[in-house]
Design a protein around this motif. Structure first.
Motif, PDB file in Angstrom:
ATOM      1  N   VAL A 189      47.645  13.581 -37.421  1.00  0.00           N
ATOM      2  CA  VAL A 189      48.705  13.989 -36.497  1.00  0.00           C
ATOM      3  C   VAL A 189      49.558  12.755 -36.225  1.00  0.00           C
ATOM      4  O   VAL A 189      49.046  11.739 -35.736  1.00  0.00           O
ATOM      5  CB  VAL A 189      48.103  14.527 -35.177  1.00  0.00           C
ATOM      6  CG1 VAL A 189      49.194  14.776 -34.145  1.00  0.00           C
ATOM      7  CG2 VAL A 189      47.297  15.794 -35.433  1.00  0.00           C
ATOM      8  N   PHE A 190      50.857  12.830 -36.558  1.00  0.00           N
ATOM      9  CA  PHE A 190      51.769  11.709 -36.278  1.00  0.00           C
ATOM     10  C   PHE A 190      52.588  12.050 -35.040  1.00  0.00           C
ATOM     11  O   PHE A 190      53.306  13.052 -35.008  1.00  0.00           O
ATOM     12  CB  PHE A 190      52.704  11.443 -37.466  1.00  0.00           C
ATOM     13  CG  PHE A 190      53.759  10.405 -37.147  1.00  0.00           C
ATOM     14  CD1 PHE A 190      53.425   9.071 -37.043  1.00  0.00           C
ATOM     15  CD2 PHE A 190      55.076  10.784 -36.920  1.00  0.00           C
ATOM     16  CE1 PHE A 190      54.382   8.110 -36.717  1.00  0.00           C
ATOM     17  CE2 PHE A 190      56.043   9.833 -36.602  1.00  0.00           C
ATOM     18  CZ  PHE A 190      55.696   8.498 -36.499  1.00  0.00           C
ATOM     19  N   MET A 191      52.463  11.205 -34.015  1.00  0.00           N
ATOM     20  CA  MET A 191      53.184  11.417 -32.765  1.00  0.00           C
ATOM     21  C   MET A 191      54.300  10.399 -32.600  1.00  0.00           C
ATOM     22  O   MET A 191      54.159   9.237 -32.983  1.00  0.00           O
ATOM     23  CB  MET A 191      52.235  11.330 -31.560  1.00  0.00           C
ATOM     24  CG  MET A 191      51.263  12.491 -31.475  1.00  0.00           C
ATOM     25  SD  MET A 191      50.245  12.440 -29.975  1.00  0.00           S
ATOM     26  CE  MET A 191      51.509  12.668 -28.710  1.00  0.00           C
ATOM     27  N   ALA A 192      55.402  10.854 -32.023  1.00  0.00           N
ATOM     28  CA  ALA A 192      56.527   9.981 -31.685  1.00  0.00           C
ATOM     29  C   ALA A 192      57.232  10.578 -30.481  1.00  0.00           C
ATOM     30  O   ALA A 192      57.480  11.786 -30.429  1.00  0.00           O
ATOM     31  CB  ALA A 192      57.492   9.861 -32.859  1.00  0.00           C
ATOM     32  N   ASP A 193      57.494   9.740 -29.491  1.00  0.00           N
ATOM     33  CA  ASP A 193      58.230  10.173 -28.290  1.00  0.00           C
ATOM     34  C   ASP A 193      57.605  11.395 -27.622  1.00  0.00           C
ATOM     35  O   ASP A 193      58.309  12.292 -27.146  1.00  0.00           O
ATOM     36  CB  ASP A 193      59.701  10.461 -28.636  1.00  0.00           C
ATOM     37  CG  ASP A 193      60.406   9.242 -29.220  1.00  0.00           C
ATOM     38  OD1 ASP A 193      60.139   8.132 -28.725  1.00  0.00           O
ATOM     39  OD2 ASP A 193      61.168   9.406 -30.172  1.00  0.00           O
ATOM     40  N   GLY A 194      56.271  11.436 -27.605  1.00  0.00           N
ATOM     41  CA  GLY A 194      55.589  12.481 -26.862  1.00  0.00           C
ATOM     42  C   GLY A 194      55.461  13.817 -27.556  1.00  0.00           C
ATOM     43  O   GLY A 194      54.974  14.782 -26.961  1.00  0.00           O
ATOM     44  N   VAL A 195      55.894  13.910 -28.804  1.00  0.00           N
ATOM     45  CA  VAL A 195      55.759  15.165 -29.553  1.00  0.00           C
ATOM     46  C   VAL A 195      55.025  14.902 -30.863  1.00  0.00           C
ATOM     47  O   VAL A 195      54.940  13.759 -31.326  1.00  0.00           O
ATOM     48  CB  VAL A 195      57.142  15.808 -29.867  1.00  0.00           C
ATOM     49  CG1 VAL A 195      57.907  16.077 -28.582  1.00  0.00           C
ATOM     50  CG2 VAL A 195      57.961  14.942 -30.819  1.00  0.00           C
ATOM     51  N   ILE A 196      54.486  15.968 -31.457  1.00  0.00           N
ATOM     52  CA  ILE A 196      53.937  15.865 -32.804  1.00  0.00           C
ATOM     53  C   ILE A 196      55.093  15.996 -33.777  1.00  0.00           C
ATOM     54  O   ILE A 196      55.663  17.071 -33.939  1.00  0.00           O
ATOM     55  CB  ILE A 196      52.871  16.948 -33.060  1.00  0.00           C
ATOM     56  CG1 ILE A 196      51.656  16.710 -32.159  1.00  0.00           C
ATOM     57  CG2 ILE A 196      52.442  16.938 -34.531  1.00  0.00           C
ATOM     58  CD1 ILE A 196      50.561  17.758 -32.304  1.00  0.00           C
ATOM     59  N   ALA A 197      55.448  14.877 -34.388  1.00  0.00           N
ATOM     60  CA  ALA A 197      56.579  14.883 -35.310  1.00  0.00           C
ATOM     61  C   ALA A 197      56.187  15.450 -36.673  1.00  0.00           C
ATOM     62  O   ALA A 197      57.027  16.032 -37.378  1.00  0.00           O
ATOM     63  CB  ALA A 197      57.143  13.470 -35.465  1.00  0.00           C
TER      64      ALA A 197
END
Length: 246
Positions: free
Chosen positions: A211-219
Motif C-alpha cells: 500500500v503506497f500512501m501519500a498525503d493521507g490517501v492510498i495513492a
C-alpha cells in the motif's frame, strides 16, 4: 474464498483541522504480509495506531472478523491481545527483566498462570534468539536485541495479526538486518502482518500486498512485483525512483 481478518472501510482521521487520513480502504486476509510505504507525514503510522485503537478514527470502520471494533462496547485490551503491535521505540518496561516483559501482558490480559506465561515467553524468546538474555534489563541490550524482545512479547500473546510501526527506523544500520530476519521468518511461518516500513527490499521481497500512501490517501496498492516494476501513479513513481535506481 478466505474471510478477511481486518477490513478498513472509509477510514478518516483528523487532528483538529488537519486531515491526516482520508477515506482509507483495504483488506487483510489470513497470512497476508501487507507493507505500507510512502513519504514521511503521509499518515502511515496514524493508520496503524487507528487499527490498534491507540487513536480513535474520526469516521469509518475497522472490522475484525466482521465486527466493527470502533463501535461502543469493544474492549481495547482484549482486541489488542488479538492484534498486537511492535513499536519503533520498543516500548519495553525498563524496570522489568526480558522475561517479565514477555509475561506481564499474558498474566494481566490473558489471565494465564505464571508457568504457562513463562513457557510461552520462552518459546518465542528462543525463536527470536533472545533466550540467553531473559534476566537482562532493556538498558543492557542493543537496539536490535530490544526490538527482538518486543517482537517476542507481542508473539507471546498469540495474536492473529501483528502490526509493525517502522520497527527498524530507530536502529543502527548493522542491527536492521537481525530484526528484518526475524520478520522474514514470521512471514514464512504464515504470520499475518501489517508493516509500516522504509525498507523497500523487505516490501518488495517479503510482502504480498503493498500500500503506497501519500498525503493521507492510498495513492496506489497492489502486488509488490507489479507496483515496484511498473508503478502507475506519478507519486509512486517519484517515491520509488531513488530505490529502483540504487
Amino acid at each position: 474464498m478466505t474471510e478477511p481478518i481486518i477490513e478498513i472501510r472509509h477510514l478518516s482521521k483528523s487532528f483538529g483541522a488537519n486531515a491526516v487520513l482520508k477515506d482509507i480502504d483495504f483488506t487483510v486476509s489470513p497470512g497476508d504480509v501487507t507493507t505500507v510505504i510512502g513519504p514521511s507525514g503521509s499518515g502511515k503510522s496514524t493508520l496503524l495506531r487507528c487499527i490498534n485503537l491507540l487513536e480513535t478514527p474520526t469516521t469509518g470502520q475497522i472490522l475484525f472478523h466482521g465486527k466493527d471494533v470502533t463501535a461502543r462496547g469493544t474492549d481495547p485490551a482484549q482486541y489488542r491481545s488479538r492484534v498486537g503491535m511492535v513499536f519503533q521505540s520498543f516500548n519495553l518496561f525498563n524496570n522489568m527483566t526480558v522475561l517479565d516483559n514477555c509475561t506481564v501482558g499474558q498474566r494481566k490480559v490473558l489471565k494465564r498462570d505464571p508457568e504457562t506465561a513463562r513457557q510461552s515467553a520462552m518459546r518465542y524468546l528462543e525463536q527470536v534468539g533472545m533466550a540467553p538474555y531473559i534476566n537482562a534489563r532493556p538498558r543492557q541490550l542493543s537496539g536490535g536485541q530490544k526490538q527482538r524482545v518486543a517482537i517476542a512479547r507481542a508473539l507471546a500473546m498469540d495474536p492473529e495479526v501483528l502490526l509493525f510501526d517502522e520497527p527498524t527506523s530507530a536502529l543502527d544500520p548493522e542491527m536492521v538486518g537481525e530484526v528484518l530476519s526475524v520478520m522474514r521468518d514470521l512471514a514464512q511461518r504464515g504470520m499475518t502482518m501489517i508493516v509500516v516500513t522504509h525498507e523497500m527490499a523487505f516490501a518488495r521481497d517479503v510482502s504480498n500486498h503493498v500500500v503506497f500512501m501519500a498525503d493521507g490517501v492510498i495513492a496506489e496498492e497492489g502486488e509488490p512485483q507489479q507496483l515496484f516494476a511498473s508503478p502507475k501513479n506519478p507519486r509512486t513513481q517519484e517515491f520509488l525512483a531513488r530505490f529502483l535506481n540504487t
